[in-house]
Design a protein around this motif. Structure first.
Motif, mmCIF file in Angstrom:
data_model
loop_
_atom_site.group_PDB
_atom_site.id
_atom_site.type_symbol
_atom_site.label_atom_id
_atom_site.label_comp_id
_atom_site.label_asym_id
_atom_site.label_seq_id
_atom_site.Cartn_x
_atom_site.Cartn_y
_atom_site.Cartn_z
ATOM 1 N N HIS A 104 69.345 41.962 33.354
ATOM 2 C CA HIS A 104 69.631 40.992 32.044
ATOM 3 C C HIS A 104 68.499 39.714 32.302
ATOM 4 N N ARG B 58 61.366 40.361 30.358
ATOM 5 C CA ARG B 58 61.881 41.369 29.196
ATOM 6 C C ARG B 58 60.873 42.464 29.524
ATOM 7 N N ASP C 214 66.705 35.210 27.427
ATOM 8 C CA ASP C 214 65.510 35.435 25.745
ATOM 9 C C ASP C 214 64.347 34.240 25.385
HETATM 10 MG MG MG Z 1 70.208 39.138 25.648
#
Ligand code: MG
Ligand code: DAT
Length: 155
Positions: free
Chosen positions: A121, A88, A124
């Motif tokens: 993507h 991320r 998370d």
């Molecule tokens: Mg998301």
């Protein structure tokens, strides 16, 4: 250090450009991720709706669902220590213009087109990583992978 898995997608905006796809693939390798599984696929609209169900009702939902079923994408299971957070971080913030200000060397800053067409993507949380890995790779079994493929990894 504990090995962790995450689910990463290269979205249709990036897969449409072979050089961008190649650069992103290399970026994964350069950042010490082990590619556990990788496959190219395309979603039907209903797959897109299901995957992003948590966002139904948001103003960008239709746009998102349409975009994600508009062309081929590439899905990865990636392994690394702290893989979820590292991936991320490498992607940068969801919104491309924010990414350009706050993390100019991130993937979304460099390649993202809009807040929806934002290139990649990443799961998370540990829970969403598990859900998303089985969404894309229903036959993947982490225990079996550990045992049979004896992953040695860098951290
Ligand atoms: Mg998301
Ligand atoms: P992320 O992909 O960083 O986990 P998210 O889960 O909040 O972000 O949203 C999923 C996707 O939906 C995101 O990658 C792009 C789209 N999206 C989110 N917020 C948006 C917004 N404000 N405008 C347009 N598209 C948006």
């Amino acid at each position: 250090k504990v090995l962790q898995l995450t689910l990463a997608i290269i979205k249709p905006d990036a897969v449409a450009h072979p050089l961008m796809l190649e650069a992103l693939h290399q970026r994964i390798l350069d950042n010490n991720f082990l590619i556990v599984r990788c496959k190219d696929l395309a979603w039907r609209r209903q797959d897109s709706e299901k995957f992003y169900a948590e966002h139904s009702g948001r103003f960008f939902y239709q746009r998102l669902v349409e975009f994600m079923s508009s062309g081929s994408m590439r899905a990865y299971i990636l392994a690394r220590e702290d893989a979820i957070r590292h991936w991320r971080e490498l992607m940068g913030p969801t919104k491309v213009f924010r990414a350009r200000y706050t993390s100019p060397s991130s993937i979304r800053a460099q390649f993202g087109l809009t807040d929806t067409r934002n290139t990649t993507h990443g799961s998370d949380s540990v829970e969403s990583a598990q859900r998303e890995i089985s969404f894309f790779f229903p036959d993947f079994c982490v225990g079996e992978w550990m045992e049979k493929e004896e992953p040695s990894f860098r951290s």
